[in-house]
Design an enzyme around this catalytic site. Structure first.
Site, PDB file in Angstrom:
ATOM      1  N   ASP A 128       0.826  -1.206   0.000  1.00 50.42           N
ATOM      2  CA  ASP A 128       0.000   0.000   0.000  1.00 50.42           C
ATOM      3  C   ASP A 128       0.865   1.264   0.000  1.00 50.42           C
ATOM      4  OD1 ASP A 128      -2.772   1.097   0.378  1.00 50.42           O
ATOM      5  OD2 ASP A 128      -1.878   1.918   2.196  1.00 50.42           O
ATOM      6  N   GLU A 131      14.529 -15.261   0.003  1.00 48.57           N
ATOM      7  CA  GLU A 131      14.969 -16.320   0.921  1.00 48.57           C
ATOM      8  C   GLU A 131      13.965 -17.458   0.979  1.00 48.57           C
ATOM      9  OE1 GLU A 131      15.559 -15.008   4.939  1.00 48.57           O
ATOM     10  OE2 GLU A 131      16.779 -13.328   4.243  1.00 48.57           O
TER      11      GLU A 131
HETATM   12  C1  NOJ Z   1      -4.438   2.967  -1.016  1.00 48.40           C
HETATM   13  C2  NOJ Z   1      -5.586   2.077  -0.678  1.00 48.40           C
HETATM   14  O1  NOJ Z   1      -5.918   1.311  -1.809  1.00 48.40           O
HETATM   15  C3  NOJ Z   1      -6.690   2.985  -0.248  1.00 48.40           C
HETATM   16  O2  NOJ Z   1      -7.922   2.302  -0.137  1.00 48.40           O
HETATM   17  C4  NOJ Z   1      -6.282   3.633   1.058  1.00 48.40           C
HETATM   18  O3  NOJ Z   1      -7.261   4.572   1.427  1.00 48.40           O
HETATM   19  C5  NOJ Z   1      -4.941   4.353   0.915  1.00 48.40           C
HETATM   20  N1  NOJ Z   1      -3.982   3.587   0.196  1.00 48.40           N
HETATM   21  C6  NOJ Z   1      -4.373   4.656   2.279  1.00 48.40           C
HETATM   22  O4  NOJ Z   1      -3.945   3.479   2.897  1.00 48.40           O
END
Ligand code: NOJ
Ligand code: CA
Length: 522
Positions: free
Chosen positions: A204, A252
């Protein structure tokens, strides 16, 4: 021909938004047991792998992207035992499973942040996050001009007057990746899940972990999550060092473990930097998602993407939608025309070299739900923008499985789902589409089967052929496959390309109707 390529290189990976996939225990919220029950559906659809969005312990301020415990399952979604059982079932079906990793920020309910708030300025506990004194005579102004992606300032003042950084919601404080404890903690989290058998991670905000030295003001740059380029908080050089370290850990483990970057960095060349040979394996191609569905624009982004990826020896990773973006059917015009164009886009995408991510519901041709009642909205964007930006809930409505009224088999009958489903989705359910030859579900099933069977759809490179008009894309994948897409308003007549394998609307003879894609093979 047996391929020696790792599984992810040509994989079709299905994104399960856990909260909205299937609800096994009847509380109106999707859960891990629900995913497990429905795995045969995914196997029969013909995908290679599943990506689960966050299921960790979370106050759910941002749909679980606010993690309070990176090593446990939220009771709302089940237990660690449910996750283990799911991983084992997925593998027994010959599929793979990747999970979401959220390293840019934790939840404000994470024990580290709770400790930071009760510790003094300058303390080691505060150094795991980004705390700074304010500007102005009494420190009453935020430390810089950065804005939150969800609206409002990116800084919130703690009780003792210091401010902390949150590129997203105030409930998502940014971690300080210059702190070795943060580094070590995430290496340990990676190992925790790799040891449990997951095949990889979707990272993310992969472009956000490192902020520019001194946290300089942004000035006049766009703050859009989707298009942010060259900001002091995104796509900084330092993030790549983190991925080099993670790559060593992934390597790994046996079995081609992988990671895919969520990096909104504005160009295929910048994206390719995340998938250099010693970094991550894939990065979503969001420029492709954002491109207008026009022949010229699509050809340009396809060429740029393939070239940038080839430069670093990585595959391209095509994507048409996810839980953050307006569903393709609606983006491409909504109604029957939007659906036709989304179906054509799906066939086009499935014919491109590389891997593809399919967001749950795309295979059903679901549109964005545009008329959710305001009181049902959960995306923090809605409140943070002063109720001016509706946000992403319309792409997150629970899936319709069967029956002719909500909850359409998502939950046991009469359960109210966490977001209400439209009353007119009876014809869009899995049960209504299964076995119906003209349905979007059967189109996906057919195309995914061909993609597995036809040798050209793996290693074969892409070669553009002369189109009959500027609104048409035609390319060959060798050996022997041709894909044509008519994005214009008039039918076109094509040369002879062999036997028709698959088409997104009815195709007879050599005439390709508007808003249609088709595959032929000799
Ligand atoms: C991207 C995620 O897909 C989204 O849903 C989220 O709000 C933001 N990152 C923050 O984590
Ligand atoms: Ca549930």
């Amino acid at each position: 021909m047996a391929s020696t390529a790792p599984w992810w290189r040509y994989a079709v990976i299905y994104q399960v938004y856990v909260r909205s996939f299937a609800d096994a225990n009847g509380d109106g919220i999707g859960d891990l047991a629900g995913v497990r029950d429905r795995l045969p559906y995914l196997r029969d659809l013909g995908v290679d792998a599943v990506w689960l969005t966050p299921f960790y312990r979370s106050p759910m301020i941002d749909g679980g992207y606010d993690v309070a415990d990176y090593r446990d399952v939220d009771p709302m979604f089940g237990t660690l035992a449910d996750l283990d059982a799911l991983v084992s079932d997925v593998h027994a079906m010959g599929l793979r499973i990747i999970i979401d990793l959220v390293p840019n920020h934790s939840s404000s309910a994470h024990p580290w942040f709770v400790e930071a708030l009760t510790s003094p300025p300058g303390s080691p506990a505060r150094d795991r996050y980004v705390f700074r004194p304010g500007r102005g005579t009494g420190g009453e102004l935020p430390p810089n001009d950065w804005g939150s992606v969800f609206g409002g300032p990116a800084w919130t003042r703690a009780g003792d007057g210091e401010w902390y950084l949150h590129l997203f919601d105030p409930a998502q404080p940014d971690l300080n990746w210059a702190n070795p404890q943060v580094y070590a903690e995430f290496e340990s989290i990676l190992r925790f899940w790799l040891d449990r058998g997951v095949d990889g991670f979707r990272v993310d905000v992969a472009h956000g972990l490192v902020k520019a030295e001194g946290l300089p003001d942004l000035g006049n740059v766009s703050r859009d999550l989707l298009r942010s380029v060259a900001t002091p908080y995104f796509d900084q050089e330092g993030v790549h060092e983190i991925y080099r370290a993670w790559r060593k850990i992934l390597d790994e483990y046996p079995g081609d473990r992988m990671a895919v970057a969520e990096a909104w960095v504005g160009s295929p060349v910048r994206v390719a930097r995340y998938v250099r040979p010693d970094e991550l394996h894939q990065a979503f191609n969001f420029e492709y998602l954002l491109a207008p569905l026009e022949a010229g624009a699509m050809r340009k982004i396809i060429d740029e993407s393939l070239a940038a990826a080839a430069e670093v020896g990585a595959p391209t990773t095509w994507v048409l939608g996810n839980h953050d973006t307006v569903r393709p059917v609606t983006r491409y015009g909504d109604g029957p025309a939007g659906l036709a164009r989304a179906r054509a886009a799906a066939l086009l995408t499935l014919a491109l070299p590389g891997s593809m991510y399919v967001y749950q519901g795309e295979e059903l041709g679901l549109p964005e739900v545009l008329d959710l009642p305001d009181e049902a909205r959960q995306d923090p964007t809605w409140e943070r923008s002063g109720r001016t930006v509706r946000g992403r809930d319309g792409a997150r409505v629970p899936l319709p499985w069967s029956g002719d009224r909500p909850p359409y088999g998502f939950s046991p009958d009469a359960t109210a789902t966490w977001l209400p489903q439209p009353v007119d989705w009876a014809e869009r359910t899995v049960a209504a589409q299964a076995g119906a030859p003209a349905s979007t579900l059967e189109l996906y099933r057919h195309a995914l089967r061909l993609r597995r069977e036809h040798p050209a759809l793996r290693e074969g490179s892409l070669r553009w052929l002369e189109p009959p008009s500027a609104d048409v894309l035609v390319f060959a994948r060798d050996p022997g496959l041709v894909c044509a897409v008519n994005l214009g308003a008039e039918p076109v007549t094509l040369p002879e390309y062999g036997d028709l394998l698959c088409a997104s609307t009815e195709v007879t003879g050599r005439v390709l109707p508007p808003d249609t894609a088709a595959w032929w093979s000799r």
